[in-house]
Write an enzyme that holds these catalytic residues in place. Structure first.
Site, PDB file in Angstrom:
ATOM      1  N   GLY A 104      31.926  26.241 -31.841  1.00 22.35           N
ATOM      2  CA  GLY A 104      31.293  24.780 -32.578  1.00 22.35           C
ATOM      3  C   GLY A 104      30.899  23.666 -31.635  1.00 22.35           C
ATOM      4  O   GLY A 104      31.304  22.469 -31.491  1.00 22.35           O
TER       5      GLY A 104
ATOM      6  N   LEU B 141      18.064  36.232 -38.070  1.00 28.19           N
ATOM      7  CA  LEU B 141      17.487  35.095 -39.224  1.00 28.19           C
ATOM      8  C   LEU B 141      16.473  36.464 -39.874  1.00 28.19           C
ATOM      9  O   LEU B 141      15.636  37.433 -38.966  1.00 28.19           O
ATOM     10  CB  LEU B 141      16.571  33.772 -39.092  1.00 28.19           C
ATOM     11  CG  LEU B 141      17.930  33.225 -38.109  1.00 28.19           C
ATOM     12  CD1 LEU B 141      16.839  31.963 -38.421  1.00 28.19           C
ATOM     13  CD2 LEU B 141      19.309  32.957 -39.028  1.00 28.19           C
TER      14      LEU B 141
ATOM     15  N   HIS C 125      20.153  29.009 -26.156  1.00 24.80           N
ATOM     16  CA  HIS C 125      20.406  30.376 -25.460  1.00 24.80           C
ATOM     17  C   HIS C 125      21.243  29.685 -23.871  1.00 24.80           C
ATOM     18  O   HIS C 125      20.688  29.363 -23.262  1.00 24.80           O
ATOM     19  CB  HIS C 125      18.922  31.301 -25.081  1.00 24.80           C
ATOM     20  CG  HIS C 125      19.431  32.224 -24.960  1.00 24.80           C
ATOM     21  ND1 HIS C 125      20.742  33.157 -25.515  1.00 24.80           N
ATOM     22  CD2 HIS C 125      19.739  32.488 -23.726  1.00 24.80           C
ATOM     23  CE1 HIS C 125      20.644  34.200 -24.853  1.00 24.80           C
ATOM     24  NE2 HIS C 125      19.687  34.414 -23.833  1.00 24.80           N
TER      25      HIS C 125
ATOM     26  N   ARG D 174      24.176  35.566 -35.663  1.00 20.31           N
ATOM     27  CA  ARG D 174      22.944  36.622 -36.818  1.00 20.31           C
ATOM     28  C   ARG D 174      21.554  36.394 -36.241  1.00 20.31           C
ATOM     29  O   ARG D 174      21.283  35.098 -36.542  1.00 20.31           O
ATOM     30  CB  ARG D 174      23.490  36.206 -38.496  1.00 20.31           C
ATOM     31  CG  ARG D 174      23.181  37.587 -39.387  1.00 20.31           C
ATOM     32  CD  ARG D 174      23.932  37.179 -40.456  1.00 20.31           C
ATOM     33  NE  ARG D 174      24.245  38.770 -40.929  1.00 20.31           N
ATOM     34  CZ  ARG D 174      23.951  39.265 -41.699  1.00 20.31           C
ATOM     35  NH1 ARG D 174      24.331  38.685 -43.310  1.00 20.31           N
ATOM     36  NH2 ARG D 174      24.426  40.324 -42.057  1.00 20.31           N
TER      37      ARG D 174
ATOM     38  N   ASN E  78      28.524  23.327 -29.126  1.00 17.99           N
ATOM     39  CA  ASN E  78      27.757  22.684 -29.298  1.00 17.99           C
ATOM     40  C   ASN E  78      26.714  21.641 -30.582  1.00 17.99           C
ATOM     41  O   ASN E  78      26.701  20.730 -30.246  1.00 17.99           O
ATOM     42  CB  ASN E  78      26.022  23.595 -29.713  1.00 17.99           C
ATOM     43  CG  ASN E  78      25.765  23.747 -27.549  1.00 17.99           C
ATOM     44  OD1 ASN E  78      25.667  23.231 -26.884  1.00 17.99           O
ATOM     45  ND2 ASN E  78      26.475  25.233 -27.570  1.00 17.99           N
TER      46      ASN E  78
HETATM   47  C1  GRF Z   1      26.453  29.138 -26.423  1.00 18.70           C
HETATM   48  O1  GRF Z   1      26.789  29.269 -25.233  1.00 18.70           O
HETATM   49  C2  GRF Z   1      25.179  29.069 -27.051  1.00 18.70           C
HETATM   50  O2  GRF Z   1      24.161  28.847 -25.600  1.00 18.70           O
HETATM   51  C3  GRF Z   1      25.155  30.167 -27.089  1.00 18.70           C
HETATM   52  O3  GRF Z   1      26.205  30.681 -28.287  1.00 18.70           O
HETATM   53  C4  GRF Z   1      27.445  29.441 -27.364  1.00 18.70           C
HETATM   54  C5  GRF Z   1      27.830  29.140 -28.650  1.00 18.70           C
HETATM   55  O4  GRF Z   1      29.531  27.383 -28.164  1.00 18.70           O
HETATM   56  N1  GRF Z   1      23.943  30.228 -28.138  1.00 18.70           N
HETATM   57  P1  GRF Z   1      29.545  26.668 -29.284  1.00 18.70           P
HETATM   58  O5  GRF Z   1      29.792  27.840 -30.342  1.00 18.70           O
HETATM   59  O6  GRF Z   1      28.061  25.652 -29.772  1.00 18.70           O
HETATM   60  O7  GRF Z   1      30.314  26.207 -28.094  1.00 18.70           O
END
Ligand code: GRF
Length: 201
Positions: free
Chosen positions: A12, A93, A109, A91, A14
């Site tokens: 989490g 969608l 991504h 997951r 991000n």
């Molecule tokens: C990130 O590298 C994002 O780009 C990818 O999954 C990872 C999630 O990291 N989709 P976090 O859970 O936000 O720390």
């Protein structure tokens, strides 16, 4: 006020970057409606709860994708969510979910799409030998990491990079790029023309 719903499955970081950007006003006129996890033990849930953000678990185990997505959409609707941000949500969608929030679901991504979609994008980049990689925020459609691109940031790949060192450098950029891209989308100053997301003048 625009209301964001954030979907997570794990760490989490991000999600936290988005929460901080909303609270500091870098994403203007916006509030976090709810953070939803499909995993009850996602570390991000505790971190969000600690910040006083509403959280909810919609467990996926033992259910069909559509059944699970229907409940998730119900939760998002009950919190009056306008935009959905996927932040490490592991997951794919269903068509139902995509239709309910068409062009209102964003994902981040860890590669310069369309290169290296899917899992382990950082390792894919190292093994392919590219000299630059980065991160991409895009709208989610029925393709795997293939929807219209909103924003990208590039970084160099060094010869002594490991999957861990490269992932850490990309993640730093993700934490800046995702809030910027969400602020842009929330401002409404764009239009989607085919695959292209164009800034409105
Ligand atoms: C990130 O590298 C994002 O780009 C990818 O999954 C990872 C999630 O990291 N989709 P976090 O859970 O936000 O720390």
């Amino acid at each position: 006020m625009t209301r964001l719903g954030i979907l997570i499955s794990g760490r989490g970081s991000n999600m936290l970057a988005l929460v901080e950007a909303v609270r500091s006003g870098r994403i203007a006129e916006t509030e976090i409606a709810v953070v939803v996890s499909d995993k009850p033990n996602a570390a991000g849930l505790t971190r969000a709860g600690g910040l006083g953000v509403q959280t909810q678990v919609v467990e996926r185990q033992g259910r069909t994708r559509e059944d699970h997505d229907r409940e998730t959409v119900d939760v998002l609707r009950s919190h009056h969510v306008d935009f959905v941000c996927l932040a490490g949500y592991m997951r794919v969608l269903s068509a139902y979910f995509l239709e309910e929030f068409r062009h209102r679901i964003l994902n981040i991504h860890p590669s310069l799409l369309p290169a290296f979609p899917g899992l382990n994008a950082q390792l894919q980049a190292i093994e392919h030998g590219v000299k630059f990689t980065g991160c991409t925020v895009h709208f989610v459609d029925e393709t795997l990491d293939g929807g219209p691109i909103i924003a990208q940031r590039s970084i160099p790949v060094y010869e002594d990079d490991t999957e861990e060192s490269l992932s850490a450098r990309i993640l730093e950029q993700e934490h800046q790029l995702y809030p910027e891209a969400v602020a842009f989308v929330v401002s409404g100053k764009y239009e989607i023309c085919g695959r292209r997301v164009l800034r409105k003048r």
